[in-house]
Design a protein around this motif. Structure first.
Motif, PDB file in Angstrom:
ATOM      1  N   LYS A 113      14.363  -3.757   1.863  1.00  0.00           N
ATOM      2  CA  LYS A 113      14.722  -3.768   0.443  1.00  0.00           C
ATOM      3  C   LYS A 113      14.453  -5.135  -0.174  1.00  0.00           C
ATOM      4  CE  LYS A 113      18.402  -0.316   0.500  1.00  0.00           C
ATOM      5  NZ  LYS A 113      19.835  -0.110   0.285  1.00  0.00           N
ATOM      6  N   ARG A 114      14.857  -6.196   0.510  1.00  0.00           N
ATOM      7  CA  ARG A 114      14.630  -7.553  -0.002  1.00  0.00           C
ATOM      8  C   ARG A 114      13.137  -7.826  -0.133  1.00  0.00           C
ATOM      9  NH1 ARG A 114      18.624  -8.852   3.669  1.00  0.00           N
ATOM     10  NH2 ARG A 114      17.062  -9.627   5.122  1.00  0.00           N
ATOM     11  N   LEU A 115      12.371  -7.431   0.866  1.00  0.00           N
ATOM     12  CA  LEU A 115      10.939  -7.695   0.862  1.00  0.00           C
ATOM     13  C   LEU A 115      10.239  -6.964  -0.274  1.00  0.00           C
ATOM     14  CD1 LEU A 115       8.661  -9.136   2.272  1.00  0.00           C
ATOM     15  CD2 LEU A 115       8.375  -7.138   3.730  1.00  0.00           C
ATOM     16  N   LEU A 116      10.607  -5.724  -0.513  1.00  0.00           N
ATOM     17  CA  LEU A 116       9.986  -4.974  -1.601  1.00  0.00           C
ATOM     18  C   LEU A 116      10.343  -5.569  -2.957  1.00  0.00           C
ATOM     19  CD1 LEU A 116      10.252  -1.340  -0.267  1.00  0.00           C
ATOM     20  CD2 LEU A 116       8.173  -2.689  -0.595  1.00  0.00           C
ATOM     21  N   ARG A 117      11.512  -6.153  -3.092  1.00  0.00           N
ATOM     22  CA  ARG A 117      11.859  -6.842  -4.343  1.00  0.00           C
ATOM     23  C   ARG A 117      11.030  -8.114  -4.486  1.00  0.00           C
ATOM     24  NH1 ARG A 117      17.216  -5.492  -2.983  1.00  0.00           N
ATOM     25  NH2 ARG A 117      17.547  -7.573  -2.154  1.00  0.00           N
ATOM     26  N   GLU A 118      10.804  -8.784  -3.358  1.00  0.00           N
ATOM     27  CA  GLU A 118      10.070 -10.044  -3.368  1.00  0.00           C
ATOM     28  C   GLU A 118       8.583  -9.832  -3.652  1.00  0.00           C
ATOM     29  OE1 GLU A 118       9.407 -13.506  -0.081  1.00  0.00           O
ATOM     30  OE2 GLU A 118      11.351 -12.549  -0.157  1.00  0.00           O
ATOM     31  N   PHE A 119       8.027  -8.716  -3.191  1.00  0.00           N
ATOM     32  CA  PHE A 119       6.607  -8.415  -3.364  1.00  0.00           C
ATOM     33  C   PHE A 119       6.447  -7.063  -4.045  1.00  0.00           C
ATOM     34  CE2 PHE A 119       7.018 -11.078   0.381  1.00  0.00           C
ATOM     35  CZ  PHE A 119       6.209 -12.131   0.031  1.00  0.00           C
ATOM     36  N   PRO A 120       6.775  -6.985  -5.329  1.00  0.00           N
ATOM     37  CA  PRO A 120       6.713  -5.696  -6.019  1.00  0.00           C
ATOM     38  C   PRO A 120       5.285  -5.176  -6.127  1.00  0.00           C
ATOM     39  CG  PRO A 120       7.116  -7.452  -7.572  1.00  0.00           C
ATOM     40  CD  PRO A 120       7.187  -8.075  -6.193  1.00  0.00           C
ATOM     41  N   CYS A 121       5.169  -3.883  -6.273  1.00  0.00           N
ATOM     42  CA  CYS A 121       3.873  -3.207  -6.346  1.00  0.00           C
ATOM     43  C   CYS A 121       3.057  -3.648  -7.558  1.00  0.00           C
ATOM     44  CB  CYS A 121       4.077  -1.700  -6.418  1.00  0.00           C
ATOM     45  SG  CYS A 121       5.069  -1.070  -5.076  1.00  0.00           S
ATOM     46  N   GLN A 122       3.691  -4.159  -8.571  1.00  0.00           N
ATOM     47  CA  GLN A 122       2.997  -4.530  -9.790  1.00  0.00           C
ATOM     48  C   GLN A 122       2.246  -5.850  -9.666  1.00  0.00           C
ATOM     49  OE1 GLN A 122       6.179  -3.724  -9.569  1.00  0.00           O
ATOM     50  NE2 GLN A 122       6.373  -1.811 -10.671  1.00  0.00           N
ATOM     51  N   GLN A 123       2.372  -6.538  -8.546  1.00  0.00           N
ATOM     52  CA  GLN A 123       1.659  -7.800  -8.419  1.00  0.00           C
ATOM     53  C   GLN A 123       0.163  -7.550  -8.411  1.00  0.00           C
ATOM     54  OE1 GLN A 123       2.964 -10.164  -5.143  1.00  0.00           O
ATOM     55  NE2 GLN A 123       4.845 -10.747  -6.132  1.00  0.00           N
ATOM     56  N   SER A 124      -0.612  -8.590  -8.518  1.00  0.00           N
ATOM     57  CA  SER A 124      -2.054  -8.485  -8.701  1.00  0.00           C
ATOM     58  C   SER A 124      -2.813  -8.101  -7.440  1.00  0.00           C
ATOM     59  CB  SER A 124      -2.595  -9.814  -9.233  1.00  0.00           C
ATOM     60  OG  SER A 124      -2.313 -10.841  -8.307  1.00  0.00           O
ATOM     61  N   TYR A 125      -2.150  -7.507  -6.471  1.00  0.00           N
ATOM     62  CA  TYR A 125      -2.839  -7.101  -5.254  1.00  0.00           C
ATOM     63  C   TYR A 125      -3.467  -5.725  -5.425  1.00  0.00           C
ATOM     64  CZ  TYR A 125       0.206 -10.750  -3.570  1.00  0.00           C
ATOM     65  OH  TYR A 125       0.859 -11.922  -3.420  1.00  0.00           O
ATOM     66  N   GLY A 126      -3.196  -5.056  -6.502  1.00  0.00           N
ATOM     67  CA  GLY A 126      -3.761  -3.738  -6.740  1.00  0.00           C
ATOM     68  C   GLY A 126      -2.735  -2.665  -6.582  1.00  0.00           C
ATOM     69  N   HIS A 127      -3.139  -1.465  -6.897  1.00  0.00           N
ATOM     70  CA  HIS A 127      -2.229  -0.317  -6.820  1.00  0.00           C
ATOM     71  C   HIS A 127      -2.647   0.576  -5.685  1.00  0.00           C
ATOM     72  CE1 HIS A 127      -0.381  -1.535 -10.542  1.00  0.00           C
ATOM     73  NE2 HIS A 127      -1.595  -1.726 -11.022  1.00  0.00           N
ATOM     74  N   GLN A 141      -1.470  -3.282   2.413  1.00  0.00           N
ATOM     75  CA  GLN A 141      -1.106  -2.371   3.501  1.00  0.00           C
ATOM     76  C   GLN A 141       0.304  -2.642   4.007  1.00  0.00           C
ATOM     77  OE1 GLN A 141      -3.984  -1.930   6.621  1.00  0.00           O
ATOM     78  NE2 GLN A 141      -5.625  -1.431   5.193  1.00  0.00           N
ATOM     79  N   THR A 142       0.680  -3.899   4.081  1.00  0.00           N
ATOM     80  CA  THR A 142       2.030  -4.251   4.512  1.00  0.00           C
ATOM     81  C   THR A 142       3.051  -3.695   3.528  1.00  0.00           C
ATOM     82  OG1 THR A 142       1.226  -6.272   5.573  1.00  0.00           O
ATOM     83  CG2 THR A 142       3.569  -6.183   5.058  1.00  0.00           C
ATOM     84  N   ILE A 143       2.790  -3.868   2.240  1.00  0.00           N
ATOM     85  CA  ILE A 143       3.699  -3.354   1.217  1.00  0.00           C
ATOM     86  C   ILE A 143       3.748  -1.835   1.266  1.00  0.00           C
ATOM     87  CG2 ILE A 143       4.041  -3.137  -1.278  1.00  0.00           C
ATOM     88  CD1 ILE A 143       2.929  -6.024  -1.492  1.00  0.00           C
ATOM     89  N   ARG A 144       2.598  -1.206   1.457  1.00  0.00           N
ATOM     90  CA  ARG A 144       2.535   0.258   1.515  1.00  0.00           C
ATOM     91  C   ARG A 144       3.369   0.793   2.679  1.00  0.00           C
ATOM     92  NH1 ARG A 144      -3.012   1.268   2.218  1.00  0.00           N
ATOM     93  NH2 ARG A 144      -3.220   0.393   0.158  1.00  0.00           N
ATOM     94  N   LEU A 145       3.265   0.148   3.827  1.00  0.00           N
ATOM     95  CA  LEU A 145       4.058   0.575   4.990  1.00  0.00           C
ATOM     96  C   LEU A 145       5.549   0.416   4.729  1.00  0.00           C
ATOM     97  CD1 LEU A 145       1.923  -0.831   7.913  1.00  0.00           C
ATOM     98  CD2 LEU A 145       2.295   1.582   7.347  1.00  0.00           C
ATOM     99  N   LEU A 146       5.916  -0.689   4.095  1.00  0.00           N
ATOM    100  CA  LEU A 146       7.324  -0.918   3.783  1.00  0.00           C
ATOM    101  C   LEU A 146       7.828   0.093   2.758  1.00  0.00           C
ATOM    102  CD1 LEU A 146       7.283  -4.787   3.706  1.00  0.00           C
ATOM    103  CD2 LEU A 146       8.362  -3.332   5.418  1.00  0.00           C
ATOM    104  N   ALA A 147       6.992   0.427   1.784  1.00  0.00           N
ATOM    105  CA  ALA A 147       7.383   1.419   0.787  1.00  0.00           C
ATOM    106  C   ALA A 147       7.552   2.788   1.428  1.00  0.00           C
ATOM    107  CB  ALA A 147       6.346   1.479  -0.323  1.00  0.00           C
ATOM    108  N   THR A 148       6.685   3.121   2.374  1.00  0.00           N
ATOM    109  CA  THR A 148       6.805   4.388   3.093  1.00  0.00           C
ATOM    110  C   THR A 148       8.116   4.439   3.854  1.00  0.00           C
ATOM    111  OG1 THR A 148       4.409   4.566   3.295  1.00  0.00           O
ATOM    112  CG2 THR A 148       5.728   5.866   4.835  1.00  0.00           C
TER     113      THR A 148
END
Length: 91
Positions: free
Chosen positions: A76-90, A57-64
């Motif tokens: 921008k830095r955070l999204l690079r650090e925690f990319p969507c492809q990690q094992s947290y799901g899509h 949810q944190t990543i989703r909010l940042l992506a939004t």
């Protein structure tokens, strides 16, 4: 899948309290880092899933924010650090 939004909010609250108790800055970056630290030490499977959903949810909010143009360099830095492809799901 997940017990409740209340549990997810509780985990996010715990992460924020840990940051405050540690006298850390509270930002999207430090929140994501704290959630990941919580995930690393958690042994209970159900709670790990709640923490993973909080991270998603944190990543989703940042992506939004990124897609809407309402973001800064920290996002921008955070999204690079925690990319969507990690094992947290899509999304």
């Amino acid at each position: 899948m997940f017990r409740s939004e209340k549990e997810i909010n509780s985990v996010i609250g715990e992460a924020i309290l840990a940051l405050l108790e540690g006298d850390d800055d509270v930002s999207a970056r430090t929140l994501a880092r704290q959630l990941n630290q919580m995930l690393e030490v958690e042994t209970e499977a159900a709670r790990r899933e709640v923490i993973k959903e909080a991270i998603r949810q944190t990543i989703r909010l940042l992506a939004t924010a990124l897609c809407s143009g309402n973001f800064g360099a920290e996002t921008k830095r955070l999204l690079r650090e925690f990319p969507c492809q990690q094992s947290y799901g899509h999304w």
